[in-house]
Scaffold this motif. Structure first.
Motif, short mmCIF file in Angstrom:
data_model
loop_
_atom_site.label_atom_id
_atom_site.label_comp_id
_atom_site.label_asym_id
_atom_site.label_seq_id
_atom_site.Cartn_x
_atom_site.Cartn_y
_atom_site.Cartn_z
N HIS A 138 0.80 -0.98 -0.02
CA HIS A 138 0.07 0.19 0.09
C HIS A 138 0.93 1.32 -0.12
CE1 HIS A 138 -3.71 -2.10 1.81
NE2 HIS A 138 -3.76 -1.98 0.27
N ASN A 139 0.47 2.21 -0.49
CA ASN A 139 0.99 3.71 -0.25
C ASN A 139 0.27 4.17 0.87
OD1 ASN A 139 2.41 3.73 -2.90
ND2 ASN A 139 0.83 3.42 -3.94
N ASN A 140 1.04 4.53 1.98
CA ASN A 140 0.44 5.21 3.12
C ASN A 140 0.80 6.45 3.51
OD1 ASN A 140 -1.06 2.58 3.75
ND2 ASN A 140 0.97 1.80 4.00
N THR A 141 0.04 7.42 4.02
CA THR A 141 0.49 8.64 4.64
C THR A 141 -0.34 8.93 5.82
OG1 THR A 141 1.03 9.53 2.53
CG2 THR A 141 0.17 11.32 4.09
N VAL A 142 0.42 9.42 6.82
CA VAL A 142 -0.54 10.14 7.74
C VAL A 142 -0.75 11.30 7.73
CG1 VAL A 142 -0.20 10.37 10.44
CG2 VAL A 142 0.57 8.31 9.62
N LEU A 143 -1.85 11.85 7.53
CA LEU A 143 -2.39 13.16 7.55
C LEU A 143 -3.00 13.79 8.95
CD1 LEU A 143 -4.10 14.75 4.45
CD2 LEU A 143 -5.18 15.03 6.85
N THR A 144 -2.34 14.63 9.34
CA THR A 144 -2.73 15.56 10.66
C THR A 144 -3.38 16.70 10.12
OG1 THR A 144 -0.55 14.39 11.78
CG2 THR A 144 -1.63 16.21 12.82
N ALA A 145 -4.57 16.91 10.89
CA ALA A 145 -5.29 18.15 10.64
C ALA A 145 -5.53 18.90 11.88
CB ALA A 145 -6.84 17.75 10.05
N ILE A 146 -5.18 20.10 12.04
CA ILE A 146 -5.18 20.90 13.46
C ILE A 146 -6.21 21.99 13.35
CG2 ILE A 146 -3.71 22.14 14.91
CD1 ILE A 146 -1.43 20.63 13.86
N ASP A 147 -6.99 22.20 14.21
CA ASP A 147 -7.67 23.39 14.65
C ASP A 147 -7.02 24.03 15.66
OD1 ASP A 147 -9.41 25.38 15.28
OD2 ASP A 147 -11.16 24.12 15.32
N PRO A 148 -6.19 25.42 15.53
CA PRO A 148 -5.37 25.86 16.41
C PRO A 148 -6.15 26.42 17.71
CG PRO A 148 -5.37 26.97 14.41
CD PRO A 148 -6.05 25.85 14.15
N LEU A 149 -7.65 26.63 17.41
CA LEU A 149 -8.52 27.43 18.17
C LEU A 149 -9.33 26.36 19.27
CD1 LEU A 149 -9.89 30.25 15.96
CD2 LEU A 149 -7.86 30.14 17.29
N VAL A 188 -6.38 16.07 14.52
CA VAL A 188 -7.08 14.82 14.18
C VAL A 188 -6.22 14.25 13.11
CG1 VAL A 188 -9.13 13.77 13.02
CG2 VAL A 188 -9.46 15.83 14.62
N GLU A 189 -6.18 12.65 13.51
CA GLU A 189 -5.23 12.17 12.35
C GLU A 189 -6.06 11.04 11.50
OE1 GLU A 189 -3.25 13.89 16.10
OE2 GLU A 189 -4.84 12.30 15.86
N TRP A 190 -5.49 11.06 10.22
CA TRP A 190 -6.06 10.22 9.40
C TRP A 190 -5.13 9.37 8.56
CZ3 TRP A 190 -11.28 9.90 7.90
CH2 TRP A 190 -12.00 10.91 8.22
N TRP A 191 -5.31 8.07 8.53
CA TRP A 191 -4.58 7.04 7.80
C TRP A 191 -5.08 7.20 6.31
CZ3 TRP A 191 0.04 5.06 8.87
CH2 TRP A 191 0.59 4.04 8.15
N VAL A 192 -4.26 7.74 5.27
CA VAL A 192 -4.61 7.71 3.83
C VAL A 192 -3.82 6.48 2.98
CG1 VAL A 192 -4.42 9.21 1.80
CG2 VAL A 192 -4.28 10.26 4.29
N LEU A 229 -0.92 18.65 7.90
CA LEU A 229 0.45 18.18 7.55
C LEU A 229 0.34 16.78 7.24
CD1 LEU A 229 1.93 19.38 10.92
CD2 LEU A 229 2.15 20.64 8.90
N ALA A 230 1.20 16.43 6.13
CA ALA A 230 1.14 15.06 5.84
C ALA A 230 2.67 14.51 5.61
CB ALA A 230 0.77 15.07 4.15
N GLU A 231 2.63 12.93 6.22
CA GLU A 231 3.78 12.60 6.13
C GLU A 231 3.91 11.12 5.57
OE1 GLU A 231 7.39 11.04 9.26
OE2 GLU A 231 5.72 12.20 10.16
N ARG A 232 4.52 11.11 4.63
CA ARG A 232 4.34 9.61 3.60
C ARG A 232 5.19 8.50 4.24
NH1 ARG A 232 4.20 8.40 -1.92
NH2 ARG A 232 3.92 6.16 -2.14
N MET A 233 4.68 7.49 4.71
CA MET A 233 5.18 6.28 5.18
C MET A 233 6.09 5.53 4.25
SD MET A 233 4.12 6.19 8.34
CE MET A 233 4.20 7.71 8.13
N GLY A 234 7.26 5.07 4.68
CA GLY A 234 8.40 4.53 3.81
C GLY A 234 8.21 2.91 3.84
N VAL A 235 9.47 2.32 3.44
CA VAL A 235 9.40 0.95 3.29
C VAL A 235 9.47 0.28 4.56
CG1 VAL A 235 11.89 0.74 3.41
CG2 VAL A 235 10.88 -0.78 2.06
N GLU A 236 9.55 1.13 5.63
CA GLU A 236 9.33 0.37 6.88
C GLU A 236 7.99 -0.16 7.32
OE1 GLU A 236 8.65 4.38 7.58
OE2 GLU A 236 10.37 3.17 6.54
#
Length: 519
Positions: free
Chosen positions: A317-328, A389-393, A445-452
């Protein structure tokens, strides 16, 4: 073969050290495939020996410690694997009774009906399976009952037709997630309750803690393979468990048509296992590695590898952790992983081509983020994780022979992998970010997961009807070695874009019920 029970709450395991163990069915690996198949064979009268290289994951306070689990890697016990350029990494693979399901997020969706059919992507085709969803439906239903899946039929418009309801009602959203679901519906989307395997029914053990996704469950409320399948199977006197036993090689008769013995090492001592049927369920990577190690004059390129496909077509799979922030606003949610979105899964109003699945993750603890971002001030990270709030993409990874498992010097596992279908994944990540900004979360913010990120490994021992283009038949039996089965994610012809565990369990049940597993 003899066994007895040791320790309160511990299932029967073989304690006596012997040079040889005899059984009717040897199941190598106790993850979702191996444990489910052992459960299905329990009560048949056949002697079943489950062989696990690890031991029991300890039940202790650290099970729920973000610092111990996420920052210190308390339960990571896999050996170093390598990439094609020789870089070492620690895979998301766990050697315990129950396998990697001991720390998975308990998301147990079915594949879509379209996932069983050929789908065209810009990078190439996603191949068809040798059967459709309808043929797997009764085994999906049985697996959902076994793993106590919570869900709601009809809530996801992309879901395949079902022959019956989910065994348990969906896990309720906490207020903030319920509010998010309404904001997504206002965008014309169809958020649905995520299919989860947890013990949340009346009298269940689940306490809806904040340490489920990625953590061991201290109260055995997560539907992992040990808890739901293997322990019940071990109540039968004919089923036993051999822990601390690493299988190094499978031996065959001179013609190479039957496995005659399993060579292993237990606590530093060489042992032999003889069985009428051998089921390999080590995970897609390790199962392929075992077959490659088991080469012989009859199988010079690896056991059961007449097609040349053992180890090839690796998908993760192609996986990314997407973090969405409401600063208020702070996010008070404890059990966050209850919501999914599949509006981008198939072509429709929101996408012209298939992109993939979105599902909420468990809350990301500050300790986990700090371990990945050691130079960022801890106070800043704490402020962000309190409001996120965190999503697995997740997008499909397409099969290609160049992505493969290779044995390096000394038997080291090396993964040759170049991600496929990456443009679709980039589009899905952008769509998810846009969705969350519209929902009131301006910082994304988005962080793509690698081979690990090997948790969804599949494809290395593909099944099919053509012996020249597959390793296994549609019941997961080797085309070449008649008493050898491989039952884990390796049989997948395509990876789809959903978590594979329920499909592995369903196929294990199908293999046990329809295959000639019993000698």
């Amino acid at each position: 073969m003899t066994g007895d029970i040791f320790g309160p709450g511990t299932p029967p395991v073989v304690r006596r050290h012997q040079d040889r163990y005899d059984t009717d069915v040897a199941v190598i690996g106790s993850g979702a495939g191996g444990s489910t198949l052992a459960w299905a064979l329990a009560g048949t009268g056949a002697r079943v020996l489950v062989v696990e290289r690890g031991g029991f994951l300890p039940r202790e306070a650290d099970n729920w410690s973000p610092q111990a689990v996420m920052a210190e890697g308390r339960y990571k016990n896999a050996e170093t694997w390598r990439t094609a350029d020789g870089t070492g990494f620690t895979p998301s693979t766990h050697y315990y009774v129950g396998g990697t399901t001991k720390v998975y997020g308990a998301a147990l969706p079915r594949m879509r009906a379209s996932d069983f059919e050929e789908t065209r992507h810009p990078d190439g085709p996603s191949p068809a399976w040798p059967y459709g969803h309808a043929q797997l439906d009764p085994f999906y239903a049985e697996a959902e009952r076994l793993y106590r899946v919570h869900g709601r039929a009809g809530s996801d418009p992309t879901a395949a037709p079902r022959s019956g309801p989910y065994p348990f009602a969906p896990v309720p959203h906490e207020p903030r997630i319920g509010e998010l679901a309404e904001r997504l519906r206002a965008q014309g989307l169809h958020p649905y309750p995520l299919e989860l395997g947890i013990d949340l029914a009346d009298g269940g053990a689940c306490v809806r803690c904040g340490t489920c996704d990625g953590f061991p469950c201290r109260v055995s409320a997560k539907s992992d393979a040990e808890t739901r399948a293997l322990r019940p199977a071990l109540r039968e006197p004919t089923v036993r468990l051999l822990t601390g036993t690493y299988v190094s090689r499978l031996r065959t008769d001179p013609a190479g048509t039957r496995v005659t013995s399993v060579e292993a090492e237990r606590d530093g001592r060489k042992v032999t296992i003889r069985a009428g049927t051998v089921v390999v369920s080590c995970g897609a990577v390790n199962s392929a590695a075992l077959l490659l190690r088991s080469h012989s004059s009859a199988h010079p390129d690896g056991l059961a590898n007449g097609s040349g496909l053992v180890g090839r077509n690796l998908m993760m799979h192609n996986n990314t952790v997407l973090t969405a922030i409401d600063p208020l606003r702070r996010n008070p949610v404890v059990f966050q992983k209850t919501l999914g979105v599949n509006d981008f899964y198939q072509p429709g109003d929101h996408t012209p081509r298939p992109l993939g699945n979105l599902q909420l993750m468990g809350r990301l603890p500050t300790a986990a983020v700090a371990a990945a971002r050691p130079r960022t001030p801890r106070r800043l990270l704490a402020a962000a994780t309190a409001r996120s709030v965190e999503w697995w993409v997740m997008s499909e990874d397409l099969p290609t022979p160049r992505n493969r498992v290779v044995l390096g010097s000394g038997g080291t596992i090396t993964l040759h992998r170049r991600p496929t279908n990456t443009d679709a994944h980039r589009r899905l990540t952008h769509a998810a970010a846009r969705m969350m900004r519209r929902a009131g979360y301006p910082l994304v913010l988005a962080e793509r997961m690698g081979v690990e990120a090997t948790g969804h490994q599949c494809g290395t021992t593909v099944f099919g009807t053509d012996e020249a283009r597959s390793v296994l038949d549609p019941l997961c039996r080797s085309h070449q070695v008649r008493n050898l089965y491989v039952v884990d994610g390796g049989f997948f012809p395509s990876s789809a874009a959903v978590n594979p565990t329920l499909t592995i369990a369903a196929q294990a049940l199908r293999t046990a019920r329809r295959g000639a597993v019993l000698p």
